[in-house]
Design an enzyme around this catalytic site. Structure first.
Site, PDB file in Angstrom:
ATOM      1  CG  HIS A  80     -18.128  24.392   4.485  1.00 13.23           C
ATOM      2  ND1 HIS A  80     -17.564  24.475   5.728  1.00 13.23           N
ATOM      3  CD2 HIS A  80     -17.647  25.459   3.780  1.00 13.23           C
ATOM      4  CE1 HIS A  80     -16.782  25.551   5.781  1.00 13.23           C
ATOM      5  NE2 HIS A  80     -16.803  26.155   4.621  1.00 13.23           N
ATOM      6  CG  HIS A  92     -19.119  30.256   5.774  1.00 14.86           C
ATOM      7  ND1 HIS A  92     -18.493  31.320   5.154  1.00 14.86           N
ATOM      8  CD2 HIS A  92     -18.299  29.193   5.611  1.00 14.86           C
ATOM      9  CE1 HIS A  92     -17.358  30.900   4.640  1.00 14.86           C
ATOM     10  NE2 HIS A  92     -17.207  29.615   4.907  1.00 14.86           N
ATOM     11  CD  GLU A 119     -15.568  29.936   8.058  1.00 21.74           C
ATOM     12  OE1 GLU A 119     -15.766  28.722   7.856  1.00 21.74           O
ATOM     13  OE2 GLU A 119     -14.786  30.589   7.361  1.00 21.74           O
TER      14      GLU A 119
HETATM   15  C1  GLA Z   1     -14.265  28.052   4.503  1.00 23.46           C
HETATM   16  C2  GLA Z   1     -13.093  27.353   3.969  1.00 23.46           C
HETATM   17  C3  GLA Z   1     -12.598  28.043   2.747  1.00 23.46           C
HETATM   18  C4  GLA Z   1     -13.687  28.168   1.717  1.00 23.46           C
HETATM   19  C5  GLA Z   1     -14.905  28.809   2.329  1.00 23.46           C
HETATM   20  C6  GLA Z   1     -16.095  28.772   1.417  1.00 23.46           C
HETATM   21  O1  GLA Z   1     -13.939  29.214   5.110  1.00 23.46           O
HETATM   22  O2  GLA Z   1     -12.082  27.193   4.925  1.00 23.46           O
HETATM   23  O3  GLA Z   1     -11.495  27.382   2.216  1.00 23.46           O
HETATM   24  O4  GLA Z   1     -14.018  26.903   1.239  1.00 23.46           O
HETATM   25  O5  GLA Z   1     -15.254  28.183   3.514  1.00 23.46           O
HETATM   26  O6  GLA Z   1     -15.807  29.179   0.117  1.00 23.46           O
END
Ligand code: GLA
Length: 349
Positions: free
Chosen positions: A104, A177, A314
């Site tokens: 991220h 997100h 997402e």
């Molecule tokens: C995304 C990732 C997860 C987690 C979340 C945030 O969805 O794929 O593994 O890290 O973000 O916590």
């Protein structure tokens, strides 16, 4: 549209909260910190309103939380293996912040930036957010200017239009997100939501949640959401992929042509009848069942956010695309314009 103060960051930057409302009772609030959707109020089948996204009442909640609640994620959403990729023959190194990988956007991704905001003139309320990510920021090449427009339409859609330009070739993956619970945030379990995903294939992962490069048919697996199915119905099955993700934490290959706005997913809360439909121009969508929430974060209404008390959808380029030449490209060249659109549409059934 209204605007109110939402506090100051440790660096002294002012953060504002914008609220967009339409005539049919949908209301969304967006903070300039992370371009975060902090609240999203929709009606159930009896007209009762609930806030269907996880979040916090104040800026401090977002600064302290580690799970990207409601935020815009970049420069590269999801994982890049070992925090490394090569572009034009040059190796780039990113911060490793998720096991052996970069997640991220690194240590200070777009979710932790304060975005410049501007209300757009015209019919439906629309908020334009801009962030300039410097050349070399978090290890990524190129000065990248990102513009995100959130529009609340009269059709009860939260439309998100992403645009970007870069001074040097770079890699890019932008998403929102939000964690949804259509029964209302704070409800302890979201696994009874019935989900359909318009995907014949998904991208299986290794133990570090990095795609193996395979596009695997969902047929005959717990990843087959082509017919509506409760998210939790198969999540506990003895399945290597589910074990690796601690549940669903996987990218699906959205059917249809990337670049065209098309159906990606539909989730229904059977109790309230609230429906969320997701459309996107992106090639992928990550289903994350909030497997890593653990009840330590206390949300807006004072309730702990429990494991699997929400789900994320997402929309994205595939994870780790810079290291998978066969995946749809995540490279943005200098002089090119990046554009993508995702729509979250709300209704009741
Ligand atoms: C995304 C990732 C997860 C987690 C979340 C945030 O969805 O794929 O593994 O890290 O973000 O916590």
């Amino acid at each position: 549209m209204t605007k109110q103060p939402f506090g100051k960051t440790a660096a002294g930057e002012t953060v504002d909260l914008y609220t967009l409302a339409n005539s049919s009772g949908v209301e969304v609030s967006i903070a300039t910190y992370g371009g975060t959707v902090t609240s999203l109020k929709t009606q159930d089948r009896a007209g009762r309103i609930a806030d269907v996204v996880l979040g916090f009442n104040d800026l401090d909640g977002y600064v302290k939380a580690t799970f990207y609640a409601g935020a815009l994620v970049g420069r590269y959403a999801n994982r890049i293996a070992k925090g490394r990729f090569a572009l034009n023959g040059v190796e780039y190194t990113l911060a490793v912040n998720n096991g052996a990988n970069s997640l991220h956007g690194g240590l200070k991704g777009f979710d932790k930036a304060v975005w410049a905001a501007r209300e757009l003139p015209g019919g439906d309320p629309a908020l334009e957010l801009t962030y300039v990510s410097q050349d070399g920021e978090e290890g990524y090449p190129g000065k990248l200017t990102v513009t995100v427009v959130y529009t609340l339409t009269r059709f009860n859609e939260l439309r998100i239009d992403y645009a970007a330009e870069t001074s040097k070739d770079t890699v890019l993956n932008l998403t929102n997100h939000s964690y949804f619970n259509l029964a209302g945030e704070g409800n302890a379990d979201a696994m009874d939501h019935v989900l359909r995903v318009n995907a014949d294939r998904f991208t299986p992962v290794d133990a570090g949640l990095i795609p193996t490069s395979e596009l695997r048919p969902v047929e005959g697996t717990p990843f087959d959401f082509r017919s509506p199915m409760a998210i939790g119905a198969r999540i506990g099955q003895a399945d290597e992929q589910l074990e690796r993700g601690c549940g669903y934490d996987h990218n699906f290959v959205v059917n249809g042509k990337m670049g065209t706005l098309r159906d990606a997913a539909r989730a229904v809360d059977p109790k309230s009848g609230r429906v969320l439909e997701v459309l996107t121009t992106e090639p992928g969508i990550q289903l994350y069942a909030a497997n890593f929430l653990d009840g330590t974060a206390i949300g807006k209404s004072g309730k702990p956010y429990q494991r699997r008390s929400a789900f994320c959808l997402e929309t994205q380029r595939f994870p780790d695309s810079p290291n998978h030449p066969d995946f749809p490209t995540s490279v943005l060249r200098a002089g090119q314009k990046f554009a993508s659109t995702t729509v979250f549409q709300f209704s009741a059934a």
